[in-house]
Design an enzyme around this catalytic site. Structure first.
Site, PDB file in Angstrom:
ATOM      1  N   LYS A  81       0.848  -1.194   0.000  1.00 39.66           N
ATOM      2  CA  LYS A  81       0.000   0.000   0.000  1.00 39.66           C
ATOM      3  C   LYS A  81       0.884   1.245   0.000  1.00 39.66           C
ATOM      4  CE  LYS A  81      -3.900   2.181   2.372  1.00 39.66           C
ATOM      5  NZ  LYS A  81      -4.913   2.056   3.441  1.00 39.66           N
ATOM      6  N   SER A 156      -9.415   3.234   1.913  1.00 39.27           N
ATOM      7  CA  SER A 156      -8.260   3.750   1.214  1.00 39.27           C
ATOM      8  C   SER A 156      -7.381   2.669   0.597  1.00 39.27           C
ATOM      9  CB  SER A 156      -7.420   4.607   2.178  1.00 39.27           C
ATOM     10  OG  SER A 156      -6.913   3.822   3.252  1.00 39.27           O
ATOM     11  N   SER A 180     -10.932   1.322   5.902  1.00 39.53           N
ATOM     12  CA  SER A 180     -10.071   1.268   4.713  1.00 39.53           C
ATOM     13  C   SER A 180      -9.595  -0.119   4.305  1.00 39.53           C
ATOM     14  CB  SER A 180      -8.852   2.177   4.914  1.00 39.53           C
ATOM     15  OG  SER A 180      -9.229   3.530   4.894  1.00 39.53           O
TER      16      SER A 180
END
Length: 458
Positions: A81, A156, A180
């Site tokens: 990520k 996210s 997220s």
């Protein structure tokens, strides 16, 4: 010749590499081919470096050939990520302020995954500073939903979920403050776990005592997710709030059953949020797979104020100075959220922590009567990708970019583990997950239950 494909499980891939049925280089080629096919449209993986990935795969093959002891993820292609620092790799946090940033050290989560033997290929796209459950930024653009590319992949960890669902990577890491890990899992039809507070330690942090956001795993199935959690979990002396259970406690195989479970199911936590009618129907249908289901829920009245106060305080502490120096470098919704923290007093923050303590105690008592809570992950199905957030749900306006995420963030401030498991689809074929929540510390139990739910769904 191995019959592995990019749709094979991560466990099958790792076992095949260890047996030398397939080389790490061949496995990488399978995934690079899929990335070349899908990523130009979906925009899930960013900062891709094929040359470095090939060198990493060659080194993984050499290590295996030498007889060296290898980790549980040895040879698996992996994209971290883009909010997690990877030493020597471009890490932008989705912000133009860090567009050319290259860290000189790994985050602890990255350190553990790399030590487990992965072949790093790049990063997965995120919203600006991971704020908001829709993945777009001014550095890389928007990540699209692999099921319907006109729709959002969530966020996210939207790049991670999209890359998983489309076969670009076999596993993915993420983080979760307001949903997220869970929201993009629901939107893309994969599995995402927000672990118990302290389960996946993080370092470095600007504040080791701020525990709203946690790191965690994503995968296409619960068994693969357990494999990654076994790598991520476990104590570390740099993380003083880490739980003491070793990562090995979460490793597959899982042994779950739905028999005898005391289940509380609620589509809206007693009217705490608006839910799209189709999503509500999918969640309600989950009652059919359990033997003992009650229409019940914990009372989380203070959770909304608690989350919004702590989020604004956290954002102002982290980004307030940056915003003052670069006011045009932030999207409006994030800038507003940061500025909301400027007016908070010590009494406001103290109130939020007192409420959070009360919520934690209430959940402890709730789980004396029930084993698991079932509720929506997201209050809407994937929405159009050209919107920042849904304007309304069932005709009820959503005034801020947080309003439609209550189903996830009300659980955040309880500290309990929560997992998104694919469960159904809308009439348009869009994925809908259900959120399963267990008592704090019962992450292994929650994985067992989620695995049994996955089997019941088919």
């Amino acid at each position: 010749m191995s019959d592995l494909t990019v749709a094979s499980t991560a466990r099958e891939m790792a076992a095949a590499v260890r047996r030398r049925d397939i080389s790490a280089r061949e496995l990488l080629d399978l995934h690079l081919d899929r990335i070349a096919e899908r990523n130009p449209q979906l925009n899930a993986i960013v900062s891709l470096d094929e040359e470095r990935a090939r060198a990493g795969a060659a080194e993984a093959d050499r290590a295996l050939a030498s007889g060296a002891e290898v980790g549980p993820l040895h040879g698996l292609p992996f994209a971290f990520k883009d909010t997690h620092a990877v030493a020597g790799w471009r890490t932008t946090y989705g912000s133009v302020l860090y567009a050319d940033h290259v860290p000189d050290r790994d985050d602890l989560l990255v350190e553990r995954v790399r030590r487990a033997g992965v072949v790093t290929i790049g990063k997965t796209n995120v919203p600006e500073f991971a704020a908001g459950s829709h993945t777009f930024n001014r550095v890389f653009g928007t990540t699209l939903n692999p099921v319907d590319p006109t729709r959002s992949a969530g966020g996210s960890s939207g790049g991670a979920a999209c890359a998983l669902a489309s076969g670009m990577v076999p596993l993915a890491d993420g983080s979760d403050m307001g949903g997220s890990l869970r929201n993009p899992a629901s939107f893309c039809g994969v599995v995402g776990l927000r672990p118990s507070l302290g389960r996946v330690p993080e370092w470095p942090l600007y504040n080791q005592w701020e525990t709203t956001s946690v790191g965690g795993p994503m995968a296409r199935n619960v068994g693969d997710l357990a494999l990654l959690l076994s790598v991520l979990a476990g104590p570390d002396p740099r993380a003083p709030q880490a739980l003491g259970d070793p990562g090995s406690a979460f490793a597959p195989p899982l042994d779950g059953s739905l028999a005898g479970l005391r289940v509380a199911l609620s589509v809206d936590l007693g009217g705490a949020f608006e839910v799209d009618d189709e999503v509500a129907a999918v969640v309600a249908s989950a009652a059919s797979i359990f033997d003992d289901v009650a229409d019940a829920h914990p009372v989380l009245t203070e959770a909304d104020d608690t989350f919004r106060t702590l989020r604004a305080w956290h954002f102002q502490a982290r980004f307030g100075r940056l915003l003052a120096e670069h006011p045009d470098a932030f999207k409006q919704s994030l800038a507003d959220n940061i500025r909301a923290g400027e007016g908070l007093t010590g009494a406001d923050v103290a109130r939020a922590y007192a409420q959070r303590t009360a919520l934690s105690e209430r959940m402890r008592e709730f789980f004396e009567s029930y084993d698991v809570l079932v509720l929506p992950v997201s209050q809407v199905p994937p929405f159009p990708a050209d919107q920042e957030f849904p304007a309304s749900i069932n005709g009820r306006p959503m005034e801020t970019y947080l309003d439609w995420m209550r189903a996830a963030y009300l659980i955040t401030v309880t500290g309990c583990p929560a997992i998104s498991v694919p469960f159904g689809h809308t009439t348009d074929g869009l994925p809908v997950g259900i959120q399963l929540v267990a008592a704090h510390g019962r992450d292994r139990f929650l994985l067992d239950v989620a695995s049994a739910v996955e089997s019941a769904v088919g």
